[in-house]
Design an enzyme around this catalytic site. Structure first.
Site, PDB file in Angstrom:
ATOM      1  N   CYS A  71       0.877  -1.172   0.000  1.00  0.00           N
ATOM      2  CA  CYS A  71       0.000   0.000   0.000  1.00  0.00           C
ATOM      3  C   CYS A  71       0.914   1.222   0.000  1.00  0.00           C
ATOM      4  CB  CYS A  71      -0.990  -0.018   1.166  1.00  0.00           C
ATOM      5  SG  CYS A  71      -0.276   0.166   2.813  1.00  0.00           S
ATOM      6  N   GLY A  76      -0.897   0.066   6.590  1.00  0.00           N
ATOM      7  CA  GLY A  76      -2.289  -0.394   6.670  1.00  0.00           C
ATOM      8  C   GLY A  76      -2.451  -1.822   6.195  1.00  0.00           C
ATOM      9  N   HIS A 104      14.177 -15.298  11.239  1.00  0.00           N
ATOM     10  CA  HIS A 104      13.742 -15.308  12.641  1.00  0.00           C
ATOM     11  C   HIS A 104      12.237 -15.453  12.823  1.00  0.00           C
ATOM     12  CE1 HIS A 104      17.581 -13.214  14.400  1.00  0.00           C
ATOM     13  NE2 HIS A 104      17.874 -14.189  13.554  1.00  0.00           N
TER      14      HIS A 104
END
Ligand code: RB5
Length: 149
Positions: A71, A76, A104
């Site tokens: 985005c 968002g 990780h």
């Protein structure tokens, strides 16, 4: 008909209007990636939660193994994606983040900001995300805790 192994190799990609230009640029810059493009298909205004949901559903259905969401800021759409329990979406701005979210966090979705990250860095982030494995070990129990919420 796309078989299950083939589907796992597909990379779903989706964006809102703020990520449209970068989505198109990434498809051109990385032609060897098997993209599953879930839209949006123009710069006309749309709502990022709808495209995060489309991508989350595609991954849940096994239509793709990993995903890229874009985005304007990446914020968002990453928040929206992480509402889905099977998604571990990492918003990154550099290659180190893209590598670490695989090593990780076993991230299955990468989020980028179309208005904050340039095409060259974004391409390198996607390459790192797609080519880096999860380290497991001490990180596995933390992933398991995420899944227990
Ligand atoms: C759309 O203008 C913009 O708000 C959206 O792309 C994203 O940046 C939201 O987090």
């Amino acid at each position: 008909m796309v078989d299950k192994d083939e589907s796992a190799r597909l990379v779903a990609i989706a964006c809102d209007h703020g990520g449209f230009a970068l989505k198109e640029a990434l498809k051109v810059a990385l032609p060897d990636v098997r993209w599953l493009d879930l839209g949006t298909d123009s710069a006309a205004s749309v709502d990022y939660p709808d495209f995060a949901q489309k991508l989350a559903e595609a991954i849940k259905a096994g239509q793709a193994g990993r995903g890229i969401l874009i985005c304007g800021s990446g914020i968002g759409i990453s928040i929206a994606a992480n509402r889905h329990a099977h998604i571990r979406c990492a918003l990154v701005h550099d290659v180190t983040g893209a590598r670490l979210c695989r090593q990780h966090n076993d991230a299955n979705v990468l989020a980028l900001g179309g208005r904050t990250t340039g095409e060259v860095v974004a391409k390198e982030c996607v390459e790192a995300f797609l080519s880096t494995g999860f380290e497991g070990g001490r990180h596995q129990k933390r992933i398991d805790k995420l899944a227990s919420f």
